[in-house]
Design a protein around this motif. Structure first.
Motif, short mmCIF file in Angstrom:
data_model
loop_
_atom_site.label_atom_id
_atom_site.label_comp_id
_atom_site.label_asym_id
_atom_site.label_seq_id
_atom_site.Cartn_x
_atom_site.Cartn_y
_atom_site.Cartn_z
N TRP A 4 41.14 47.21 35.99
CA TRP A 4 40.68 46.18 35.05
C TRP A 4 39.34 45.62 35.52
CZ3 TRP A 4 39.87 41.70 37.55
CH2 TRP A 4 40.75 41.25 38.55
N LEU A 5 38.64 45.03 34.60
CA LEU A 5 37.33 44.44 34.87
C LEU A 5 37.19 43.20 34.00
CD1 LEU A 5 33.96 46.36 35.06
CD2 LEU A 5 34.18 44.35 33.61
N LYS A 6 36.82 42.07 34.63
CA LYS A 6 36.73 40.81 33.91
C LYS A 6 35.53 39.99 34.40
CE LYS A 6 41.70 40.34 33.05
NZ LYS A 6 41.62 40.22 31.58
N PRO A 7 34.89 39.23 33.49
CA PRO A 7 33.76 38.39 33.91
C PRO A 7 34.23 37.05 34.47
CG PRO A 7 34.10 38.19 31.56
CD PRO A 7 35.10 39.20 32.04
N SER A 8 33.34 36.38 35.18
CA SER A 8 33.61 35.01 35.61
C SER A 8 33.60 34.09 34.39
CB SER A 8 32.53 34.56 36.60
OG SER A 8 32.58 33.16 36.79
N LYS A 9 34.42 33.04 34.44
CA LYS A 9 34.47 32.08 33.33
C LYS A 9 33.76 30.77 33.65
CE LYS A 9 38.67 33.93 31.21
NZ LYS A 9 40.05 33.65 30.73
N ILE A 10 33.18 30.67 34.83
CA ILE A 10 32.44 29.47 35.22
C ILE A 10 30.95 29.80 35.19
CG2 ILE A 10 32.02 27.79 37.05
CD1 ILE A 10 34.85 28.18 38.00
N PRO A 11 30.16 29.14 34.35
CA PRO A 11 28.74 29.48 34.21
C PRO A 11 27.98 29.49 35.54
CG PRO A 11 29.40 27.97 32.48
CD PRO A 11 30.57 28.07 33.42
N GLU A 12 28.27 28.53 36.42
CA GLU A 12 27.55 28.47 37.70
C GLU A 12 27.84 29.70 38.56
OE1 GLU A 12 28.25 24.27 36.29
OE2 GLU A 12 29.43 26.11 36.44
N VAL A 13 29.04 30.25 38.43
CA VAL A 13 29.41 31.45 39.17
C VAL A 13 28.89 32.70 38.47
CG1 VAL A 13 31.33 32.83 40.06
CG2 VAL A 13 31.43 30.33 40.17
N ALA A 14 29.03 32.73 37.14
CA ALA A 14 28.58 33.88 36.36
C ALA A 14 27.08 34.13 36.49
CB ALA A 14 28.94 33.68 34.89
N LYS A 15 26.35 33.11 36.87
CA LYS A 15 24.91 33.27 37.11
C LYS A 15 24.66 34.27 38.22
CE LYS A 15 20.85 30.47 38.42
NZ LYS A 15 20.40 29.09 38.74
N TYR A 16 25.60 34.38 39.16
CA TYR A 16 25.42 35.25 40.32
C TYR A 16 26.35 36.46 40.31
CZ TYR A 16 22.71 31.33 42.05
OH TYR A 16 21.76 30.34 42.17
N ILE A 17 27.48 36.37 39.62
CA ILE A 17 28.47 37.45 39.64
C ILE A 17 28.59 38.08 38.27
CG2 ILE A 17 30.94 37.92 39.87
CD1 ILE A 17 30.99 35.90 42.15
N GLU A 18 28.40 39.39 38.21
CA GLU A 18 28.48 40.12 36.95
C GLU A 18 29.93 40.28 36.49
OE1 GLU A 18 27.47 44.60 35.30
OE2 GLU A 18 26.12 43.68 36.76
N CYS A 19 30.82 40.62 37.42
CA CYS A 19 32.23 40.81 37.04
C CYS A 19 33.10 40.92 38.29
CB CYS A 19 32.40 42.07 36.18
SG CYS A 19 31.98 43.61 37.04
N TYR A 20 34.40 40.78 38.06
CA TYR A 20 35.42 41.11 39.05
C TYR A 20 36.12 42.37 38.55
CZ TYR A 20 34.80 36.12 40.16
OH TYR A 20 34.27 34.90 40.48
N TRP A 21 36.56 43.22 39.47
CA TRP A 21 37.24 44.45 39.07
C TRP A 21 38.36 44.78 40.06
CZ3 TRP A 21 36.82 48.04 42.91
CH2 TRP A 21 35.69 47.98 43.73
N PHE A 22 39.29 45.59 39.59
CA PHE A 22 40.42 45.98 40.43
C PHE A 22 40.80 47.42 40.13
CE2 PHE A 22 45.12 46.24 41.10
CZ PHE A 22 45.11 46.06 42.48
N ILE A 23 40.95 48.22 41.17
CA ILE A 23 41.50 49.57 41.02
C ILE A 23 42.55 49.78 42.10
CG2 ILE A 23 39.47 50.60 39.93
CD1 ILE A 23 38.71 51.79 42.59
N GLU A 24 43.57 50.53 41.73
CA GLU A 24 44.65 50.80 42.68
C GLU A 24 45.22 52.18 42.41
OE1 GLU A 24 48.70 48.72 44.42
OE2 GLU A 24 48.12 48.30 42.34
N LYS A 25 45.47 52.90 43.48
CA LYS A 25 46.17 54.17 43.39
C LYS A 25 47.50 54.01 44.11
CE LYS A 25 45.90 59.10 44.52
NZ LYS A 25 45.07 60.18 45.12
N ARG A 26 48.58 54.17 43.38
CA ARG A 26 49.91 54.03 43.97
C ARG A 26 50.38 55.36 44.54
NH1 ARG A 26 52.78 49.96 39.51
NH2 ARG A 26 51.58 48.10 40.14
#
Length: 279
Positions: A4-26
């Motif tokens: 999954w991939l999701k953006p920050s929801k806080i404008p002050e943080v989103a100014k510096y962070i493009e997105c958060y992401w997660f990958i997992e191989k079980r």
């Protein structure tokens, strides 16, 4: 593979962070064991279980380690080792962001490097452990992103902006919309000043960054199409190459593959870290 991939929801943080992401191989998961990570002008903070191995095969050698680590902007394609189960929770920063964060204040930009990181040092007393964040990433992605936002907010509020970071941000907003030689006039500054500020903040030239952006856009375009629908001559002109031989040289230089080889292996070269998934 979970992704999954999701953006920050806080404008002050989103100014510096493009997105958060997660990958997992079980353990029972299937995916490419040795995918390639394309050149990327952005830095990533990769949060992983403390004892989990990481492995990056670079042109200059192999970098190995355990746990969380920085993946700094890189010109070259890296080969990853995804042959065993793993979990990566990632933070993709906007290009040049680390220049403004206090943890990197005064340092020269770091390129083509992977380095271990102690999250307790980065987040001080706000951080508990990687395990909690990884579990949140699995069970509740939205809450995981809220937690990451809360960790990064103090860093964002204590960031340092100067004339170099401000002009670099303006340049990044228009970098892909015209020729580099016109950017100085667009931003009402000399081309020399623009180039020097951009390099000081990102460690890259404008041309290098524009080239990486073009590569990402082109590979995403190709990934979304069947092999029978790919016309390499048409793609060469669509993405600004003078002819197909120019495109061939470009791909061989940046990802080590000719168009025909890429057509067969394109799932192996997609950017799975904060970009397009190969799953």
């Amino acid at each position: 593979m979970i992704h999954w991939l999701k953006p920050s929801k806080i404008p002050e943080v989103a100014k510096y962070i493009e997105c958060y992401w997660f990958i997992e191989k079980r353990p029972d998961g299937k995916s490419f064991d040795y995918p390639k990570l394309n050149p990327d002008p952005s830095a990533h903070l990769i949060i992983s279980p403390e004892k989990q191995d990481y492995h990056y095969d670079m042109n200059l050698g192999v970098v190995k380690g355990k746990g969380s680590h920085w993946l700094f902007p890189h010109h070259q394609t890296y080969q990853l080792d995804h042959s065993r189960p793993f979990a990566h929770l990632g933070v993709k920063f906007h290009v040049g962001t680390l220049y403004s964060l206090s943890a990197f204040s005064g340092q020269q930009p770091i390129l083509d490097c992977v380095d271990e990181v102690q999250l307790s040092m980065l987040f001080a007393d706000l951080f508990e452990d990687e395990t909690q964040l990884i579990e949140l990433a699995r069970s509740n992605p939205d809450l995981c992103c809220e937690t990451l936002d809360s960790l990064f907010l103090p860093l964002a509020l204590n960031s340092h902006e100067d004339q170099h970071s401000l002009i670099t941000r303006k340049a990044l907003n228009v970098l892909n919309s015209g020729t580099i030689s016109e950017l100085g006039n667009q931003l009402y500054c000399s081309q020399r000043r623009l180039e020097r500020s951009f390099n000081r903040v990102t460690g890259l030239t404008l041309k290098q960054c524009q080239s990486m952006n073009k590569l990402e856009a082109m590979l995403e375009y190709l990934y979304q199409r069947d092999a029978d629908d790919i016309d390499w001559v048409e793609i060469a002109f669509q993405f600004g190459f003078s002819d197909q031989p120019h495109l061939i040289r470009y791909l061989k230089k940046h990802i080590g593959l000719t168009p025909k080889t890429y057509e067969k292996e394109r799932g192996l070269t997609i950017d799975v870290y904060g970009g397009v998934s190969s799953t």
